[in-house]
Scaffold this motif. Structure first.
Motif, PDB file in Angstrom:
ATOM      1  N   LEU A 172       0.832  -1.204   0.000  1.00  0.00           N
ATOM      2  CA  LEU A 172       0.000   0.000   0.000  1.00  0.00           C
ATOM      3  C   LEU A 172       0.865   1.252   0.000  1.00  0.00           C
ATOM      4  CD1 LEU A 172      -2.732  -0.952   2.652  1.00  0.00           C
ATOM      5  CD2 LEU A 172      -3.033  -0.853   0.174  1.00  0.00           C
ATOM      6  N   GLY A 173       1.887   1.271   0.870  1.00  0.00           N
ATOM      7  CA  GLY A 173       2.741   2.446   0.963  1.00  0.00           C
ATOM      8  C   GLY A 173       3.562   2.675  -0.291  1.00  0.00           C
ATOM      9  N   ALA A 174       4.132   1.613  -0.831  1.00  0.00           N
ATOM     10  CA  ALA A 174       4.955   1.753  -2.033  1.00  0.00           C
ATOM     11  C   ALA A 174       4.119   2.168  -3.240  1.00  0.00           C
ATOM     12  CB  ALA A 174       5.680   0.439  -2.313  1.00  0.00           C
ATOM     13  N   VAL A 271     -16.212   5.195   5.989  1.00  0.00           N
ATOM     14  CA  VAL A 271     -16.842   6.010   4.948  1.00  0.00           C
ATOM     15  C   VAL A 271     -16.625   7.491   5.224  1.00  0.00           C
ATOM     16  CG1 VAL A 271     -19.039   6.679   3.919  1.00  0.00           C
ATOM     17  CG2 VAL A 271     -18.575   4.284   4.356  1.00  0.00           C
ATOM     18  N   MET A 272     -16.810   7.900   6.469  1.00  0.00           N
ATOM     19  CA  MET A 272     -16.626   9.307   6.811  1.00  0.00           C
ATOM     20  C   MET A 272     -15.196   9.760   6.524  1.00  0.00           C
ATOM     21  SD  MET A 272     -16.938  11.238  10.492  1.00  0.00           S
ATOM     22  CE  MET A 272     -18.689  11.552  10.383  1.00  0.00           C
ATOM     23  N   THR A 273     -14.213   8.937   6.872  1.00  0.00           N
ATOM     24  CA  THR A 273     -12.819   9.310   6.654  1.00  0.00           C
ATOM     25  C   THR A 273     -12.523   9.494   5.172  1.00  0.00           C
ATOM     26  OG1 THR A 273     -12.158   8.130   8.662  1.00  0.00           O
ATOM     27  CG2 THR A 273     -10.428   8.615   7.066  1.00  0.00           C
ATOM     28  N   LEU A 274     -12.960   8.556   4.353  1.00  0.00           N
ATOM     29  CA  LEU A 274     -12.733   8.673   2.912  1.00  0.00           C
ATOM     30  C   LEU A 274     -13.411   9.920   2.355  1.00  0.00           C
ATOM     31  CD1 LEU A 274     -13.248   4.950   1.827  1.00  0.00           C
ATOM     32  CD2 LEU A 274     -11.101   6.227   1.731  1.00  0.00           C
ATOM     33  N   LEU A 297      -4.031  10.112   3.686  1.00  0.00           N
ATOM     34  CA  LEU A 297      -4.517   8.740   3.810  1.00  0.00           C
ATOM     35  C   LEU A 297      -3.376   7.744   3.976  1.00  0.00           C
ATOM     36  CD1 LEU A 297      -7.476   8.713   1.263  1.00  0.00           C
ATOM     37  CD2 LEU A 297      -7.584   8.804   3.754  1.00  0.00           C
ATOM     38  N   ALA A 298      -2.221   8.038   3.368  1.00  0.00           N
ATOM     39  CA  ALA A 298      -1.041   7.193   3.588  1.00  0.00           C
ATOM     40  C   ALA A 298      -0.616   7.266   5.052  1.00  0.00           C
ATOM     41  CB  ALA A 298       0.098   7.633   2.669  1.00  0.00           C
ATOM     42  N   ALA A 299      -0.670   8.469   5.631  1.00  0.00           N
ATOM     43  CA  ALA A 299      -0.329   8.626   7.050  1.00  0.00           C
ATOM     44  C   ALA A 299      -1.324   7.891   7.934  1.00  0.00           C
ATOM     45  CB  ALA A 299      -0.285  10.107   7.414  1.00  0.00           C
ATOM     46  N   ILE A 300      -2.610   7.957   7.562  1.00  0.00           N
ATOM     47  CA  ILE A 300      -3.645   7.264   8.331  1.00  0.00           C
ATOM     48  C   ILE A 300      -3.442   5.746   8.258  1.00  0.00           C
ATOM     49  CG2 ILE A 300      -6.113   6.682   8.264  1.00  0.00           C
ATOM     50  CD1 ILE A 300      -6.648   9.651   7.678  1.00  0.00           C
ATOM     51  N   ALA A 301      -3.119   5.239   7.062  1.00  0.00           N
ATOM     52  CA  ALA A 301      -2.884   3.804   6.917  1.00  0.00           C
ATOM     53  C   ALA A 301      -1.696   3.362   7.765  1.00  0.00           C
ATOM     54  CB  ALA A 301      -2.651   3.459   5.452  1.00  0.00           C
ATOM     55  N   GLY A 345     -12.925  18.383  17.516  1.00  0.00           N
ATOM     56  CA  GLY A 345     -11.887  18.993  16.683  1.00  0.00           C
ATOM     57  C   GLY A 345     -11.581  18.158  15.461  1.00  0.00           C
ATOM     58  N   MET A 346     -12.413  18.298  14.423  1.00  0.00           N
ATOM     59  CA  MET A 346     -12.232  17.501  13.204  1.00  0.00           C
ATOM     60  C   MET A 346     -11.145  18.131  12.328  1.00  0.00           C
ATOM     61  SD  MET A 346     -15.989  16.165  11.977  1.00  0.00           S
ATOM     62  CE  MET A 346     -15.266  15.361  10.533  1.00  0.00           C
ATOM     63  N   VAL A 347      -9.891  17.830  12.693  1.00  0.00           N
ATOM     64  CA  VAL A 347      -8.761  18.285  11.887  1.00  0.00           C
ATOM     65  C   VAL A 347      -7.991  17.056  11.412  1.00  0.00           C
ATOM     66  CG1 VAL A 347      -8.568  20.515  13.045  1.00  0.00           C
ATOM     67  CG2 VAL A 347      -7.300  18.545  13.935  1.00  0.00           C
ATOM     68  N   GLU A 348      -7.175  17.250  10.372  1.00  0.00           N
ATOM     69  CA  GLU A 348      -6.507  16.112   9.745  1.00  0.00           C
ATOM     70  C   GLU A 348      -5.647  15.319  10.728  1.00  0.00           C
ATOM     71  OE1 GLU A 348      -6.697  19.204   8.601  1.00  0.00           O
ATOM     72  OE2 GLU A 348      -6.414  19.344   6.425  1.00  0.00           O
ATOM     73  N   GLN A 349      -4.868  16.040  11.542  1.00  0.00           N
ATOM     74  CA  GLN A 349      -3.963  15.358  12.470  1.00  0.00           C
ATOM     75  C   GLN A 349      -4.730  14.496  13.464  1.00  0.00           C
ATOM     76  OE1 GLN A 349      -4.030  18.569  11.740  1.00  0.00           O
ATOM     77  NE2 GLN A 349      -1.977  19.302  11.180  1.00  0.00           N
ATOM     78  N   ALA A 350      -5.915  14.968  13.862  1.00  0.00           N
ATOM     79  CA  ALA A 350      -6.719  14.201  14.817  1.00  0.00           C
ATOM     80  C   ALA A 350      -7.169  12.868  14.228  1.00  0.00           C
ATOM     81  CB  ALA A 350      -7.929  15.029  15.251  1.00  0.00           C
ATOM     82  N   PHE A 351      -7.436  12.841  12.918  1.00  0.00           N
ATOM     83  CA  PHE A 351      -7.822  11.594  12.273  1.00  0.00           C
ATOM     84  C   PHE A 351      -6.672  10.590  12.289  1.00  0.00           C
ATOM     85  CE2 PHE A 351     -11.516  13.820  10.678  1.00  0.00           C
ATOM     86  CZ  PHE A 351     -12.461  12.810  10.530  1.00  0.00           C
TER      87      PHE A 351
END
Length: 445
Positions: A172-174, A271-274, A297-301, A345-351
């Motif tokens: 996934l990462g590569a 679904v919400m995250t995507l 999304l790579a960071a989340i994975a 606090g719906m910010v990217e880092q929080a996800f």
């Protein structure tokens, strides 16, 4: 955590690892697994980006649920019946032919993605590739006892499955790097998926050349004489008997129900995250090809993988310290806090941080559920209940996704839905707190 491990067990464990790797057949089966699951990562990432993050297409949230149901639905429903064939066909042939067939099926899928054909056209090939994966994973598990001594089997299973998960994550990462190199376009998405072709082919060739036809089983004692149709009917009836047996072991039944409830609510979060990263956080002017979305999304994975690894380290100790039922309750409470905080606090880092913590719970629940089935269920029912659990695991996730898209706004920004999901976990945690006092998942010691 390492310093707390008893040193008296370390030489014993290291001896198991050394003994495993001295076996050439084990090393080769590990190569089959590694290349196959690395290919899975590349192929599935190419599909996901092509469907969900194609800058030329408008995606409704319901598309996420439909895509997942198409891809993992048949895979899940097929699960209980794979053993019918693995107990009568050469497992070497199953591994080699399945991965060889997947290498061939990826080619038209890649060409259709590259040519920007309608999704349903290449989705047919994608569904076949992912469904065949059930034969590969089950075949690898069934073959493992033929490659190591019985005393080393638990260590071999733990090592092989962990390494397979890491290889899948690496794929996934590569794939993100491939897409960045070629651009988030049909060329980049097709390029990432195309890397799977040689990897599946290598996996097939290694399996075919490394073993004699029946070296991985089934042995004569494993071979069955019943007809295939008769076995399928017997398994269907056996699943019903297995469910009745499960109900007589309430501790296992209840923790399996908790995991199913979690997976359904997890479908909401997926679904919400995507949706929120594709629409709400995305800057179409600065990043017309979704480079910002794919990076997050790579960071989340990656965070999810770290969370699963942490849970694998701490769950055995925490379940002994708190007792399994209390540990499950604590994990559910963690989710309530995480989701309520994320809603504030719906910010990217929080996800990213939230995904790490959510996956600690997901993996912890899985470990406790698997251990409960292994500990409480009689051997003759164990296999079918693991199959049942696996099917419920995936079907609950798909159901959650479909429920979510009925209320989720187009841009995915719905703090109230996070609070509602946290409320769902409150109900689940409260119910389980009451039941686990009388019906623990399993008893330690």
């Amino acid at each position: 955590m390492a310093e707390n491990v008893s040193t008296s067990h370390q030489p014993h464990h290291q001896g198991h690892v050394r003994a495993m790797f001295r076996r050439r057949d084990f090393r080769r089966l590990l190569t089959v697994r590694a290349t196959s699951q690395l290919a899975d990562g590349f192929f599935q990432a190419g599909l996901a980006v092509s469907v969900f993050f194609n800058p030329t297409k408008q995606v409704e949230p319901v598309a996420y649920a439909i895509a997942f149901s198409m891809l993992i639905g048949p895979y899940s429903l097929l699960g209980p019946y794979v053993g019918v064939f693995l107990d009568r066909w050469s497992r070497r042939d199953v591994l080699a032919i399945s991965n060889g067939l997947r290498a061939l099926l990826v080619i038209p899928a890649v060409l259709l993605i590259w040519g920007q054909s309608a999704e349903w056209q290449w989705a047919i090939f994608a569904m076949l590739v992912i469904t065949i994966n059930r034969f590969v994973l089950a075949g690898l598990s069934a073959s493992q006892p033929h490659t190591v001594e019985k005393a080393h089997l638990v260590t071999a299973n733990a090592f092989a499955t962990t390494m397979g998960t890491i290889c899948y994550g690496a794929g996934l990462g590569a794939s993100y790097l491939v897409i960045q190199l070629l651009g988030n376009s049909s060329t980049g998405n097709a390029g990432a998926a195309a890397v799977a072709v040689p990897l599946y082919a290598v996996s097939a060739v290694v399996a075919w050349l490394s073993y004699r036809r029946m070296a991985l089983g089934p042995d004569e004692t494993e071979l069955v004489s019943h007809t295939i149709l008769g076995q399928i009917v017997a398994i269907s009836k056996g699943m019903i008997h297995g469910f009745r047996h499960l109900w007589s072991r309430r501790g296992s039944a209840y923790v399996m129900f908790v995991q199913a409830g979690h997976r359904m609510l997890y479908g909401f979060l997926a679904v919400m995250t995507l949706a929120v990263f594709r629409e709400y956080y995305h800057d179409p002017i600065a990043y017309p090809d979704y480079e910002d979305t794919l990076a997050w999304l790579a960071a989340i994975a990656a965070a999810g993988q770290v969370g699963s690894f942490i849970s694998a380290l701490i769950t055995p100790r925490m379940s002994r310290w708190l007792k399994p039922g209390n540990w499950v309750f604590a994990l559910l409470c963690l989710l309530i806090v995480v989701l309520a905080s994320l809603g504030l606090g719906m910010v990217e880092q929080a996800f990213v941080i939230g995904t790490l913590l959510v996956n600690i719970t997901s993996q912890g629940l899985k470990i406790v559920t698997d251990t409960s089935i292994q500990s409480n269920i009689e051997d003759e029912y164990r296999g079918r209940l693991f199959s049942l659990n696996d099917t419920v695991f995936n079907v609950s996730f798909i159901l959650g996704m479909f429920l979510c898209v009925t209320v989720l706004p187009q841009d995915g920004h719905a703090p109230w839905l996070l609070y509602a999901t946290a409320g769902g976990y409150v109900v689940l945690a409260a119910w389980y707190r009451l039941t686990s006092k009388r019906f623990a998942p399993y008893v330690i010691g």
